[in-house]
Design a protein around this motif. Structure first.
Motif, mmCIF file in Angstrom:
data_model
loop_
_atom_site.group_PDB
_atom_site.id
_atom_site.type_symbol
_atom_site.label_atom_id
_atom_site.label_comp_id
_atom_site.label_asym_id
_atom_site.label_seq_id
_atom_site.Cartn_x
_atom_site.Cartn_y
_atom_site.Cartn_z
ATOM 1 N N ASN A 89 0.765 -1.305 -0.190
ATOM 2 C CA ASN A 89 -0.076 -0.143 -0.014
ATOM 3 C C ASN A 89 0.824 1.425 0.026
ATOM 4 O O ASN A 89 1.647 1.307 0.791
ATOM 5 C CB ASN A 89 -0.967 0.138 1.391
ATOM 6 N N VAL A 90 0.706 2.020 -1.063
ATOM 7 C CA VAL A 90 1.531 3.373 -1.025
ATOM 8 C C VAL A 90 0.747 4.573 -1.217
ATOM 9 O O VAL A 90 1.043 5.491 -1.255
ATOM 10 C CB VAL A 90 2.429 3.332 -2.350
ATOM 11 N N ASP A 91 -0.620 4.255 -0.797
ATOM 12 C CA ASP A 91 -1.532 5.579 -0.927
ATOM 13 C C ASP A 91 -1.217 6.460 0.188
ATOM 14 O O ASP A 91 -0.932 6.049 1.380
ATOM 15 C CB ASP A 91 -2.980 4.936 -0.634
ATOM 16 N N GLY A 92 -0.965 7.846 -0.018
ATOM 17 C CA GLY A 92 -0.966 8.875 0.671
ATOM 18 C C GLY A 92 0.616 8.822 1.258
ATOM 19 O O GLY A 92 0.853 9.516 2.100
ATOM 20 N N ILE A 93 1.528 8.218 0.608
ATOM 21 C CA ILE A 93 2.805 8.030 0.982
ATOM 22 C C ILE A 93 3.583 9.229 0.137
ATOM 23 O O ILE A 93 3.718 8.611 -1.258
ATOM 24 C CB ILE A 93 3.566 6.869 1.150
ATOM 25 N N LYS A 94 4.395 9.972 0.323
ATOM 26 C CA LYS A 94 5.124 10.801 -0.181
ATOM 27 C C LYS A 94 6.114 10.013 -0.761
ATOM 28 O O LYS A 94 6.857 9.094 -0.283
ATOM 29 C CB LYS A 94 5.996 12.008 0.683
ATOM 30 N N LYS A 95 6.203 10.160 -2.580
ATOM 31 C CA LYS A 95 7.131 9.317 -3.068
ATOM 32 C C LYS A 95 6.820 7.624 -2.850
ATOM 33 O O LYS A 95 7.694 6.964 -3.455
ATOM 34 C CB LYS A 95 8.608 9.806 -2.794
ATOM 35 N N GLY A 96 5.748 7.380 -2.742
ATOM 36 C CA GLY A 96 5.627 5.979 -2.201
ATOM 37 C C GLY A 96 5.299 5.303 -3.671
ATOM 38 O O GLY A 96 6.047 4.196 -3.922
ATOM 39 N N LYS A 97 4.620 5.878 -4.531
ATOM 40 C CA LYS A 97 4.505 5.149 -5.973
ATOM 41 C C LYS A 97 5.869 4.959 -6.723
ATOM 42 O O LYS A 97 6.055 4.162 -7.199
ATOM 43 C CB LYS A 97 3.436 5.772 -6.606
ATOM 44 N N GLU A 98 6.466 6.156 -6.474
ATOM 45 C CA GLU A 98 7.816 6.237 -7.293
ATOM 46 C C GLU A 98 8.802 5.166 -6.754
ATOM 47 O O GLU A 98 9.492 4.699 -7.622
ATOM 48 C CB GLU A 98 8.579 7.699 -7.086
ATOM 49 N N ILE A 99 8.803 5.176 -5.295
ATOM 50 C CA ILE A 99 9.836 4.312 -4.686
ATOM 51 C C ILE A 99 9.268 2.714 -5.167
ATOM 52 O O ILE A 99 10.190 1.779 -5.398
ATOM 53 C CB ILE A 99 10.154 4.334 -3.377
ATOM 54 N N GLN A 100 7.996 2.393 -4.888
ATOM 55 C CA GLN A 100 7.424 1.023 -5.396
ATOM 56 C C GLN A 100 8.000 0.813 -6.556
ATOM 57 O O GLN A 100 8.276 -0.252 -6.909
ATOM 58 C CB GLN A 100 5.741 1.256 -5.284
ATOM 59 N N GLN A 101 7.590 1.686 -7.641
ATOM 60 C CA GLN A 101 7.928 1.215 -9.224
ATOM 61 C C GLN A 101 9.402 1.132 -9.190
ATOM 62 O O GLN A 101 9.873 0.281 -10.115
ATOM 63 C CB GLN A 101 7.549 2.310 -10.190
ATOM 64 N N ALA A 102 10.160 1.921 -8.817
ATOM 65 C CA ALA A 102 11.826 1.963 -8.605
ATOM 66 C C ALA A 102 12.062 0.362 -8.061
ATOM 67 O O ALA A 102 13.044 -0.209 -8.649
ATOM 68 C CB ALA A 102 12.570 2.981 -7.958
ATOM 69 N N GLU A 103 11.695 -0.090 -6.964
ATOM 70 C CA GLU A 103 11.773 -1.259 -6.316
ATOM 71 C C GLU A 103 11.538 -2.356 -7.350
ATOM 72 O O GLU A 103 12.091 -3.260 -7.471
ATOM 73 C CB GLU A 103 11.208 -1.396 -4.934
ATOM 74 N N ILE A 104 10.238 -2.434 -7.945
ATOM 75 C CA ILE A 104 9.763 -3.393 -8.748
ATOM 76 C C ILE A 104 10.704 -3.431 -10.050
ATOM 77 O O ILE A 104 11.055 -4.570 -10.495
ATOM 78 C CB ILE A 104 8.440 -3.021 -9.354
#
Length: 177
Positions: A89-104
């Motif tokens: 869950n990355v909702d509402g986390i600053k840079k959450g979607k970006e770090i999630q995609q970078a990790e993936i």
């Protein structure tokens, strides 16, 4: 009237603190997931009793079929890591979607690199079984081409890791981690 304004201000401040606290908690949870996946990948790739070590031992023994089975197990392990990261869950986390995609992207690049060894193992098996001199030389040339392709995959991993590290720093700064 002043008491009402004070109540509204207090409610607003408490709401803000609560929202910041939740975001920070979610960011901490995301960081814990990322750290856990790092440990899992390290275990797979460089653990003393990890899959990569087992695969190399089989290759030393020229047991290519067992090495190929280990590669299949590595694929399954990487798929679990990728699934867990995608489901985080990355909702509402600053840079959450970006770090999630970078990790993936990083783990996908690692997976592609290490699963590439399947082609190398199959090619080595073919080389060792080949009796015809001309086909043997062709198989050796193919093995060389695989080494060039593998170098390209290493470059993809380096780039994905660099991007991941840059975004991770931003993520940690923005979420006070």
């Amino acid at each position: 009237m002043a008491l009402k304004k004070l109540g509204i201000i207090l409610l607003t401040v408490l709401s803000f603190i609560f929202l910041c606290g939740c975001t920070n908690k979610n960011a901490i949870q995301l960081k814990e997931i990322m750290d856990e996946k790092e440990v899992q990948a390290t275990s797979i790739l460089i653990g003393e009793k990890g899959m990569e070590s087992a695969k190399l031992n089989y290759l030393i023994q020229h047991d290519y079929d067992s090495a190929l089975l280990i590669i299949d197990q590595q694929e399954t392990a990487f798929n679990v890591i990728l699934k867990d990261l995608k489901n985080a869950n990355v909702d509402g986390i600053k840079k959450g979607k970006e770090i999630q995609q970078a990790e993936i992207d990083y783990y996908m690049a690692l997976k592609n690199l290490y699963l590439f060894s399947k082609k190398e193992v199959e090619q080595q098996k073919k080389i060792e079984q080949e009796k015809n001199e001309q086909k043997f030389r062709i198989a050796i040339d193919e093995r060389y081409k695989l080494a060039l392709d593998k170098q390209r995959l290493y470059q993809v991993v380096y780039e994905a890791d660099d991007k991941r590290n840059r975004i991770k720093k931003q993520f940690e700064v923005e979420n006070s981690l």
